[in-house]
Design a protein around this motif. Sequence first.
Motif, PDB file in Angstrom:
ATOM      1  N   TYR A 128      61.170  -4.897 -69.455  1.00  0.00           N
ATOM      2  CA  TYR A 128      61.766  -5.454 -68.239  1.00  0.00           C
ATOM      3  C   TYR A 128      63.277  -5.615 -68.369  1.00  0.00           C
ATOM      4  N   GLU A 129      63.744  -6.112 -69.524  1.00  0.00           N
ATOM      5  CA  GLU A 129      65.190  -6.266 -69.733  1.00  0.00           C
ATOM      6  C   GLU A 129      65.892  -4.917 -69.605  1.00  0.00           C
ATOM      7  N   THR A 130      65.355  -3.915 -70.264  1.00  0.00           N
ATOM      8  CA  THR A 130      65.956  -2.586 -70.248  1.00  0.00           C
ATOM      9  C   THR A 130      65.858  -1.956 -68.870  1.00  0.00           C
ATOM     10  N   PHE A 131      64.721  -2.133 -68.217  1.00  0.00           N
ATOM     11  CA  PHE A 131      64.506  -1.569 -66.889  1.00  0.00           C
ATOM     12  C   PHE A 131      65.499  -2.155 -65.889  1.00  0.00           C
ATOM     13  N   PHE A 157      72.645   0.091 -63.821  1.00  0.00           N
ATOM     14  CA  PHE A 157      73.440   1.263 -64.193  1.00  0.00           C
ATOM     15  C   PHE A 157      73.265   2.378 -63.165  1.00  0.00           C
ATOM     16  N   LEU A 158      72.023   2.640 -62.757  1.00  0.00           N
ATOM     17  CA  LEU A 158      71.745   3.693 -61.781  1.00  0.00           C
ATOM     18  C   LEU A 158      72.422   3.387 -60.446  1.00  0.00           C
ATOM     19  N   LYS A 159      72.307   2.146 -59.999  1.00  0.00           N
ATOM     20  CA  LYS A 159      72.941   1.744 -58.745  1.00  0.00           C
ATOM     21  C   LYS A 159      74.448   1.942 -58.817  1.00  0.00           C
ATOM     22  N   ARG A 201      68.492  -3.478 -66.572  1.00  0.00           N
ATOM     23  CA  ARG A 201      69.824  -2.949 -66.886  1.00  0.00           C
ATOM     24  C   ARG A 201      69.952  -1.500 -66.435  1.00  0.00           C
ATOM     25  N   ALA A 202      68.886  -0.723 -66.607  1.00  0.00           N
ATOM     26  CA  ALA A 202      68.913   0.688 -66.197  1.00  0.00           C
ATOM     27  C   ALA A 202      69.075   0.797 -64.679  1.00  0.00           C
ATOM     28  N   ASN A 203      68.415  -0.069 -63.935  1.00  0.00           N
ATOM     29  CA  ASN A 203      68.554  -0.046 -62.476  1.00  0.00           C
ATOM     30  C   ASN A 203      69.964  -0.408 -62.035  1.00  0.00           C
TER      31      ASN A 203
END
Length: 183
Positions: A165-168, A174-176, A170-172
């Motif tokens: 969840y933490e990584t997900f 970053f993607l945004k 942060r990835a979202n």
Amino acid sequence: KYISMKYSSIAHFPQDIQDELNFLVSEVLKRIPQTEYIILYGSYARNKYVRRELRLEDHIPTYKISDYDILVLTSGANLKNVDNTLDNIEDYFFAGKDFNKNTPVQFIKDDIKRFNKYIEEVRYFYTEEIKKEGIILYTSGNFKLARPRKLIFLQIQEQAQDYFYETFLRANVFLKDAKSNFY
């Protein structure tokens, strides 16, 4: 006293590195009285640091220099204030120095109780990067570093879910950000 660190001192480093690390410890202790531990980790702790290496990237000369990775553990301190103080120490340490020649410093901070909780939970960064390979530069003697404990499957699964969840998240973010920068 249980310390599973690779080196127990900085005596194996050249004198100039010892002097810089001692200066940093002195500044932290002078400005953050709630300091319980100061630990060197990363490439310097593993004795795999690069002092200054010239590299060519797309025919452009660049320099690779390892930084001092230093963890400051406190008790009862406002971590936001600690963060600001560490930024000031970093600025003071690097004032007048050259990014292509001198070793920069990278501080992270944490509360000793939370740090020990993460050690007990066998969190990778805390147990492998810090506890196993780090060098204790200072300890107040008020706290001992925790020992990792054996986790049951449910605890391991819960920890993996937390990491995901933490990584997900942060990835979202970053993607945004990447999408908005692209358009």
